[in-house]
Write a protein that holds these residues in place. Structure first.
Motif, PDB file in Angstrom:
ATOM      1  N   ALA A  28     -42.886 109.914  11.481  1.00  0.00           N
ATOM      2  CA  ALA A  28     -41.821 108.662  11.509  1.00  0.00           C
ATOM      3  C   ALA A  28     -41.659 108.399  10.344  1.00  0.00           C
ATOM      4  O   ALA A  28     -39.614 108.348  10.551  1.00  0.00           O
ATOM      5  N   ILE A  29     -42.159 107.433   9.240  1.00  0.00           N
ATOM      6  CA  ILE A  29     -41.071 106.709   8.002  1.00  0.00           C
ATOM      7  C   ILE A  29     -41.835 108.230   6.682  1.00  0.00           C
ATOM      8  O   ILE A  29     -40.521 107.655   5.691  1.00  0.00           O
ATOM      9  N   GLY A  30     -42.421 109.737   6.750  1.00  0.00           N
ATOM     10  CA  GLY A  30     -42.440 109.968   6.196  1.00  0.00           C
ATOM     11  C   GLY A  30     -43.416 110.464   4.953  1.00  0.00           C
ATOM     12  O   GLY A  30     -43.167 110.389   3.813  1.00  0.00           O
ATOM     13  N   GLU A  31     -44.540 109.640   5.506  1.00  0.00           N
ATOM     14  CA  GLU A  31     -45.775 108.591   4.439  1.00  0.00           C
ATOM     15  C   GLU A  31     -46.737 108.786   5.247  1.00  0.00           C
ATOM     16  O   GLU A  31     -46.960 108.283   6.611  1.00  0.00           O
ATOM     17  N   GLU A  32     -47.558 109.168   4.495  1.00  0.00           N
ATOM     18  CA  GLU A  32     -48.972 108.350   5.173  1.00  0.00           C
ATOM     19  C   GLU A  32     -49.836 107.379   5.282  1.00  0.00           C
ATOM     20  O   GLU A  32     -49.227 106.294   4.260  1.00  0.00           O
ATOM     21  N   ILE A  33     -50.095 107.336   6.302  1.00  0.00           N
ATOM     22  CA  ILE A  33     -50.643 106.109   6.477  1.00  0.00           C
ATOM     23  C   ILE A  33     -52.249 106.519   7.111  1.00  0.00           C
ATOM     24  O   ILE A  33     -52.508 107.631   8.355  1.00  0.00           O
ATOM     25  N   ARG A  34     -53.098 105.723   6.129  1.00  0.00           N
ATOM     26  CA  ARG A  34     -54.571 105.282   6.075  1.00  0.00           C
ATOM     27  C   ARG A  34     -54.956 104.720   7.922  1.00  0.00           C
ATOM     28  O   ARG A  34     -54.162 103.685   8.363  1.00  0.00           O
ATOM     29  N   PHE A  35     -56.110 105.239   8.378  1.00  0.00           N
ATOM     30  CA  PHE A  35     -57.018 104.713   9.897  1.00  0.00           C
ATOM     31  C   PHE A  35     -57.676 103.992   9.334  1.00  0.00           C
ATOM     32  O   PHE A  35     -59.060 104.972   9.198  1.00  0.00           O
ATOM     33  N   GLU A  36     -58.296 102.986   9.297  1.00  0.00           N
ATOM     34  CA  GLU A  36     -59.191 102.108   8.042  1.00  0.00           C
ATOM     35  C   GLU A  36     -60.076 100.875   9.535  1.00  0.00           C
ATOM     36  O   GLU A  36     -59.702 100.439  10.279  1.00  0.00           O
ATOM     37  N   LYS A  37     -61.308 101.942   9.762  1.00  0.00           N
ATOM     38  CA  LYS A  37     -62.278 101.894  11.318  1.00  0.00           C
ATOM     39  C   LYS A  37     -62.615 100.402  10.737  1.00  0.00           C
ATOM     40  O   LYS A  37     -63.742 100.188   9.626  1.00  0.00           O
ATOM     41  N   VAL A  38     -62.493  99.728  11.257  1.00  0.00           N
ATOM     42  CA  VAL A  38     -63.231  97.519  10.921  1.00  0.00           C
ATOM     43  C   VAL A  38     -64.562  97.365  11.908  1.00  0.00           C
ATOM     44  O   VAL A  38     -63.777  97.382  13.815  1.00  0.00           O
ATOM     45  N   THR A  39     -65.047  96.083  12.547  1.00  0.00           N
ATOM     46  CA  THR A  39     -65.385  95.566  13.917  1.00  0.00           C
ATOM     47  C   THR A  39     -64.360  94.926  14.046  1.00  0.00           C
ATOM     48  O   THR A  39     -63.843  94.705  13.515  1.00  0.00           O
ATOM     49  N   PRO A  40     -64.793  94.706  15.566  1.00  0.00           N
ATOM     50  CA  PRO A  40     -64.064  93.879  16.517  1.00  0.00           C
ATOM     51  C   PRO A  40     -63.797  92.521  15.857  1.00  0.00           C
ATOM     52  O   PRO A  40     -62.370  92.127  15.474  1.00  0.00           O
TER      53      PRO A  40
END
Length: 288
Positions: free
Chosen positions: A202-214
């Motif tokens: 939607a914004i036309g840019e890459e978004i990283r998904f970073e897995k973290v602990t709860p």
């Protein structure tokens, strides 16, 4: 016929106000701060606070139908004031947690107060608001183009706030909805990773998904403040809907697809429910 929309500056109430005006209704919008409301032109904006029922007398005068935002502590007093003022129909903004039997203390008491009045009623019970992602992910996406969460593949059925408002407007204006409780979800399960991808598109840019602990995610939400901080323990699975301790790792094992198709706004409006991708396009500016 005059309509009163409470919670009129909220995600849903603002759209209910807009939807009623769009169908030619006479709308009065209730807010604690009329000067800052910024509501659609045509609405009569009045001051009042559901937490202080004594402030509602003028707002309720002449009203026949009420959209009721949930404030459980004063619900019975507010409903009594509405009945005394001549209100004949109340549509409540409730929660899908009531349908699931998880909510006994917040939305359910409001529903019970409305039903006990003997007035016409309809309950609108949305599940997870797609709009929560603005409060939860907005800061990290705007600043760093990243989403941090423990369970990237966890999925649910986030619902567009316009679907919720459309159902509320129908229940307020049209016949055939009295005594109904409508549970509303998005059209299908979508993982958190795919939600982030939809926002990126939607914004036309890459978004990283970073897995973290709860625990790390909880600390991030707490530092963020606002809605994220206030709801971190529930949203990350440290506690259940009623505030009881829970296992945050259990979220990773739950497959919502096993629930099968969930009810959506289409059961009321006849129009397919809006997707998360549609919601992301509608809210692209909130993430830029």
């Amino acid at each position: 016929m005059k309509f009163l929309v409470s919670g009129a500056t909220g995600n849903v109430g603002r759209l209910v106000t807009e939807g009623l005006l769009g169908r030619g209704a006479d709308v009065r919008a209730l807010t604690r701060d009329p000067d800052a409301a910024g509501l659609p032109e045509g609405a009569e904006v009045v001051a009042g606070d559901l937490a202080r029922p004594g402030t509602l007398r003028a707002a309720l005068t002449g009203v026949e139908r009420l959209f009721l935002f949930p404030v459980p502590g004063t619900a019975r007093e507010v409903v009594a004031a509405a009945e005394e003022a001549g209100v004949r129909r109340i549509v409540t903004l409730s929660s899908g947690a009531v349908t699931a039997g998880l909510d006994a203390s917040h939305h359910l008491p409001v529903e019970q107060a409305v039903e006990a009045s003997g007035l016409e009623w309809t309950h609108v019970r949305p599940g997870e608001f797609a709009a929560n992602k603005v409060a939860l992910w907005g800061p990290s996406i705007r600043e760093h183009r990243v989403v941090r969460h423990p369970h990237p593949d966890a999925a649910w059925f986030p619902v567009h706030e316009r679907d919720i408002a459309d159902v509320a407007v129908a229940a307020l204006l049209d016949d055939g909805h009295v005594g109904a409780a409508y549970t509303l979800n998005g059209p299908g399960p979508i993982s958190l990773r795919d939600q982030a991808d939809a926002i990126a598109s939607a914004i036309g840019e890459e978004i990283r998904f970073e897995k973290v602990t709860p625990e790390e995610a909880r600390e991030l939400y707490r530092r963020q403040g606002g809605f994220a901080a206030a709801n971190a323990d529930f949203l990350l699975g440290f506690e259940d809907y009623e505030g009881n301790p829970a296992d945050p790792h259990a979220l990773a094992d739950f497959d919502p697809a096993a629930l099968g198709p969930q009810p959506t706004a289409q059961q009321v409006t006849g129009i397919p429910a809006r997707t998360f991708a549609q919601w992301a396009r509608d809210h692209a500016d909130d993430f830029r």
